[in-house]
Motif scaffolding. Structure first.
Motif, PDB file in Angstrom:
ATOM      1  N   LYS A  99       1.114   2.836   7.842  1.00  0.00           N
ATOM      2  CA  LYS A  99      -0.093   2.075   8.157  1.00  0.00           C
ATOM      3  C   LYS A  99      -0.586   1.280   6.958  1.00  0.00           C
ATOM      4  CE  LYS A  99      -2.562   5.495   9.897  1.00  0.00           C
ATOM      5  NZ  LYS A  99      -3.705   6.208  10.430  1.00  0.00           N
ATOM      6  N   THR A 100      -0.340   1.761   5.763  1.00  0.00           N
ATOM      7  CA  THR A 100      -0.885   1.108   4.576  1.00  0.00           C
ATOM      8  C   THR A 100       0.196   0.429   3.742  1.00  0.00           C
ATOM      9  OG1 THR A 100      -0.738   3.142   3.294  1.00  0.00           O
ATOM     10  CG2 THR A 100      -2.814   2.712   4.423  1.00  0.00           C
ATOM     11  N   ALA A 101       1.387   0.245   4.337  1.00  0.00           N
ATOM     12  CA  ALA A 101       2.491  -0.316   3.569  1.00  0.00           C
ATOM     13  C   ALA A 101       2.176  -1.703   3.022  1.00  0.00           C
ATOM     14  CB  ALA A 101       3.757  -0.337   4.417  1.00  0.00           C
ATOM     15  N   ASP A 102       1.619  -2.581   3.833  1.00  0.00           N
ATOM     16  CA  ASP A 102       1.264  -3.913   3.369  1.00  0.00           C
ATOM     17  C   ASP A 102      -0.088  -4.300   3.958  1.00  0.00           C
ATOM     18  OD1 ASP A 102       3.613  -4.675   1.846  1.00  0.00           O
ATOM     19  OD2 ASP A 102       4.653  -4.662   3.766  1.00  0.00           O
ATOM     20  N   GLN A 103      -0.958  -4.805   3.124  1.00  0.00           N
ATOM     21  CA  GLN A 103      -2.284  -5.250   3.547  1.00  0.00           C
ATOM     22  C   GLN A 103      -2.504  -6.632   2.940  1.00  0.00           C
ATOM     23  OE1 GLN A 103      -4.411  -3.919   5.826  1.00  0.00           O
ATOM     24  NE2 GLN A 103      -5.357  -5.899   5.496  1.00  0.00           N
ATOM     25  N   PRO A 104      -2.244  -7.706   3.718  1.00  0.00           N
ATOM     26  CA  PRO A 104      -2.324  -9.045   3.143  1.00  0.00           C
ATOM     27  C   PRO A 104      -3.737  -9.548   2.871  1.00  0.00           C
ATOM     28  CG  PRO A 104      -1.774  -9.160   5.465  1.00  0.00           C
ATOM     29  CD  PRO A 104      -1.769  -7.707   5.089  1.00  0.00           C
ATOM     30  N   THR A 105      -4.731  -8.946   3.501  1.00  0.00           N
ATOM     31  CA  THR A 105      -6.112  -9.375   3.280  1.00  0.00           C
ATOM     32  C   THR A 105      -6.929  -8.222   2.703  1.00  0.00           C
ATOM     33  OG1 THR A 105      -6.719  -8.784   5.543  1.00  0.00           O
ATOM     34  CG2 THR A 105      -6.048 -11.064   5.159  1.00  0.00           C
ATOM     35  N   PRO A 106      -7.952  -8.512   1.903  1.00  0.00           N
ATOM     36  CA  PRO A 106      -8.761  -7.436   1.306  1.00  0.00           C
ATOM     37  C   PRO A 106      -9.383  -6.509   2.349  1.00  0.00           C
ATOM     38  CG  PRO A 106      -9.227  -9.529   0.256  1.00  0.00           C
ATOM     39  CD  PRO A 106      -8.377  -9.832   1.456  1.00  0.00           C
ATOM     40  N   MET A 107      -9.258  -5.199   2.102  1.00  0.00           N
ATOM     41  CA  MET A 107      -9.856  -4.161   2.949  1.00  0.00           C
ATOM     42  C   MET A 107     -10.763  -3.310   2.072  1.00  0.00           C
ATOM     43  SD  MET A 107      -8.658  -4.282   6.105  1.00  0.00           S
ATOM     44  CE  MET A 107      -8.919  -2.637   6.711  1.00  0.00           C
ATOM     45  N   GLN A 108     -11.922  -2.959   2.618  1.00  0.00           N
ATOM     46  CA  GLN A 108     -12.864  -2.140   1.859  1.00  0.00           C
ATOM     47  C   GLN A 108     -12.369  -0.698   1.793  1.00  0.00           C
ATOM     48  OE1 GLN A 108     -16.858  -2.126   3.368  1.00  0.00           O
ATOM     49  NE2 GLN A 108     -17.683  -1.429   1.427  1.00  0.00           N
ATOM     50  N   ILE A 109     -12.421  -0.103   0.607  1.00  0.00           N
ATOM     51  CA  ILE A 109     -12.009   1.289   0.417  1.00  0.00           C
ATOM     52  C   ILE A 109     -13.161   2.194   0.809  1.00  0.00           C
ATOM     53  CG2 ILE A 109     -11.282   3.028  -1.256  1.00  0.00           C
ATOM     54  CD1 ILE A 109      -9.957   0.808  -2.843  1.00  0.00           C
ATOM     55  N   LEU A 110     -12.865   3.197   1.654  1.00  0.00           N
ATOM     56  CA  LEU A 110     -13.870   4.151   2.122  1.00  0.00           C
ATOM     57  C   LEU A 110     -13.509   5.552   1.656  1.00  0.00           C
ATOM     58  CD1 LEU A 110     -14.222   2.932   5.811  1.00  0.00           C
ATOM     59  CD2 LEU A 110     -15.614   2.260   3.853  1.00  0.00           C
ATOM     60  N   VAL A 111     -14.533   6.364   1.380  1.00  0.00           N
ATOM     61  CA  VAL A 111     -14.363   7.781   1.061  1.00  0.00           C
ATOM     62  C   VAL A 111     -15.249   8.548   2.033  1.00  0.00           C
ATOM     63  CG1 VAL A 111     -14.659   9.590  -0.660  1.00  0.00           C
ATOM     64  CG2 VAL A 111     -13.923   7.323  -1.368  1.00  0.00           C
ATOM     65  N   ALA A 112     -14.640   9.414   2.822  1.00  0.00           N
ATOM     66  CA  ALA A 112     -15.377  10.187   3.837  1.00  0.00           C
ATOM     67  C   ALA A 112     -16.195   9.256   4.734  1.00  0.00           C
ATOM     68  CB  ALA A 112     -16.265  11.233   3.186  1.00  0.00           C
ATOM     69  N   GLY A 113     -15.620   8.120   5.096  1.00  0.00           N
ATOM     70  CA  GLY A 113     -16.286   7.188   5.994  1.00  0.00           C
ATOM     71  C   GLY A 113     -17.306   6.278   5.340  1.00  0.00           C
ATOM     72  N   ASN A 114     -17.575   6.479   4.053  1.00  0.00           N
ATOM     73  CA  ASN A 114     -18.535   5.648   3.329  1.00  0.00           C
ATOM     74  C   ASN A 114     -17.796   4.778   2.319  1.00  0.00           C
ATOM     75  OD1 ASN A 114     -20.945   6.794   4.464  1.00  0.00           O
ATOM     76  ND2 ASN A 114     -20.554   8.604   3.225  1.00  0.00           N
ATOM     77  N   PRO A 115     -18.348   3.597   2.011  1.00  0.00           N
ATOM     78  CA  PRO A 115     -17.702   2.762   1.001  1.00  0.00           C
ATOM     79  C   PRO A 115     -17.633   3.486  -0.345  1.00  0.00           C
ATOM     80  CG  PRO A 115     -19.403   1.554   2.177  1.00  0.00           C
ATOM     81  CD  PRO A 115     -19.533   2.993   2.577  1.00  0.00           C
ATOM     82  N   LEU A 116     -16.543   3.259  -1.087  1.00  0.00           N
ATOM     83  CA  LEU A 116     -16.428   3.797  -2.446  1.00  0.00           C
ATOM     84  C   LEU A 116     -17.345   2.973  -3.331  1.00  0.00           C
ATOM     85  CD1 LEU A 116     -15.135   5.506  -4.681  1.00  0.00           C
ATOM     86  CD2 LEU A 116     -13.354   3.773  -4.832  1.00  0.00           C
ATOM     87  N   LEU A 117     -18.521   3.503  -3.634  1.00  0.00           N
ATOM     88  CA  LEU A 117     -19.526   2.749  -4.370  1.00  0.00           C
ATOM     89  C   LEU A 117     -20.223   3.529  -5.455  1.00  0.00           C
ATOM     90  CD1 LEU A 117     -21.154   1.081  -1.292  1.00  0.00           C
ATOM     91  CD2 LEU A 117     -19.769  -0.038  -2.999  1.00  0.00           C
ATOM     92  N   GLY A 118     -19.920   4.779  -5.636  1.00  0.00           N
ATOM     93  CA  GLY A 118     -20.618   5.548  -6.654  1.00  0.00           C
ATOM     94  C   GLY A 118     -21.891   6.178  -6.121  1.00  0.00           C
ATOM     95  N   TRP A 119     -22.777   6.506  -7.039  1.00  0.00           N
ATOM     96  CA  TRP A 119     -24.008   7.214  -6.678  1.00  0.00           C
ATOM     97  C   TRP A 119     -25.107   6.269  -6.242  1.00  0.00           C
ATOM     98  CZ3 TRP A 119     -24.418  12.262  -6.116  1.00  0.00           C
ATOM     99  CH2 TRP A 119     -23.503  13.078  -6.751  1.00  0.00           C
ATOM    100  N   GLN A 120     -25.931   6.737  -5.314  1.00  0.00           N
ATOM    101  CA  GLN A 120     -27.180   6.056  -5.004  1.00  0.00           C
ATOM    102  C   GLN A 120     -28.278   7.095  -5.160  1.00  0.00           C
ATOM    103  OE1 GLN A 120     -27.992   4.868  -0.969  1.00  0.00           O
ATOM    104  NE2 GLN A 120     -29.439   3.335  -1.647  1.00  0.00           N
ATOM    105  N   LYS A 121     -29.245   6.806  -6.010  1.00  0.00           N
ATOM    106  CA  LYS A 121     -30.346   7.746  -6.238  1.00  0.00           C
ATOM    107  C   LYS A 121     -31.258   7.803  -5.018  1.00  0.00           C
ATOM    108  CE  LYS A 121     -29.416   8.846 -10.481  1.00  0.00           C
ATOM    109  NZ  LYS A 121     -29.071  10.182 -10.860  1.00  0.00           N
ATOM    110  N   ARG A 122     -31.690   8.983  -4.685  1.00  0.00           N
ATOM    111  CA  ARG A 122     -32.635   9.201  -3.600  1.00  0.00           C
ATOM    112  C   ARG A 122     -33.896   9.799  -4.197  1.00  0.00           C
ATOM    113  NH1 ARG A 122     -31.173   7.559   1.613  1.00  0.00           N
ATOM    114  NH2 ARG A 122     -28.979   7.059   1.514  1.00  0.00           N
ATOM    115  N   GLY A 150       0.781  -1.234   0.000  1.00  0.00           N
ATOM    116  CA  GLY A 150       0.000   0.000   0.000  1.00  0.00           C
ATOM    117  C   GLY A 150       0.806   1.274   0.000  1.00  0.00           C
ATOM    118  N   SER A 151       2.119   1.178  -0.113  1.00  0.00           N
ATOM    119  CA  SER A 151       2.914   2.399  -0.140  1.00  0.00           C
ATOM    120  C   SER A 151       2.496   3.262  -1.331  1.00  0.00           C
ATOM    121  CB  SER A 151       4.406   2.063  -0.221  1.00  0.00           C
ATOM    122  OG  SER A 151       4.669   1.313  -1.385  1.00  0.00           O
ATOM    123  N   LEU A 152       2.711   4.555  -1.213  1.00  0.00           N
ATOM    124  CA  LEU A 152       2.394   5.543  -2.246  1.00  0.00           C
ATOM    125  C   LEU A 152       0.894   5.720  -2.458  1.00  0.00           C
ATOM    126  CD1 LEU A 152       5.140   4.467  -4.812  1.00  0.00           C
ATOM    127  CD2 LEU A 152       5.268   6.298  -3.112  1.00  0.00           C
ATOM    128  N   GLY A 153       0.074   5.170  -1.569  1.00  0.00           N
ATOM    129  CA  GLY A 153      -1.370   5.366  -1.648  1.00  0.00           C
ATOM    130  C   GLY A 153      -2.092   4.445  -2.604  1.00  0.00           C
TER     131      GLY A 153
END
Length: 145
Positions: free
Chosen positions: A38-61, A22-25
């Motif tokens: 903290k992010t140098a090595d991540q051996p297991t899948p981690m969910q990517i979050l943006v502003a505390g929410n999962p990176l998932l795109g738009w949800q229509k309301r 995970g180095s260099l972001g």
């Protein structure tokens, strides 16, 4: 998607996971260069979050004012993920593109040529029409998009 030393996965519900070096972001899990250790090595899948929410795109309301980014389910709009050597990308169905990771050569679209530690929304505008450019697909190389 497979990069030089990292991988991304897009789930059927639109969640994005990253693992590897995970180095260099490149994993999209940190906030700044201070998070490099903290992010140098991540051996297991981690969910990517943006502003505390999962990176998932738009949800229509119900209304335009209630549209939000970052929700799981049938309204998730991410359609593909890609890995470069030390950077990553995700593309939404509406043509929005998220980039993160190493940016020394501009491969993450950082005007300052800096590393981006969390997914950042690309703001690309056609110079003639002044319309937002819609990304249909993305391919990342070792140090370029």
């Amino acid at each position: 998607a497979a990069g030089r030393f990292h991988s991304l996965a897009l789930s059927s519900t639109g969640e994005v996971f990253s693992w590897g070096a995970g180095s260099l972001g490149r994993l999209g899990l940190g906030n700044s260069i201070a998070d490099d250790l903290k992010t140098a090595d991540q051996p297991t899948p981690m969910q990517i979050l943006v502003a505390g929410n999962p990176l998932l795109g738009w949800q229509k309301r119900e209304s335009k004012a209630q549209e939000k980014r970052g929700f799981v389910g049938e309204h998730a709009q991410l359609q593909l993920v890609a890995c470069g050597g030390m950077h990553s990308a995700a593309v939404e169905k509406d043509g929005s593109c998220w980039l993160w990771g190493h940016g020394e050569y501009g491969q993450n679209a950082s005007a300052e040529l800096e590393d981006i530690w969390k997914p950042s929304l690309l703001s690309a505008v056609d110079p003639i029409s002044r319309m937002k450019i819609k990304v249909m697909s993305v391919a990342l190389g070792m140090e370029h998009c």
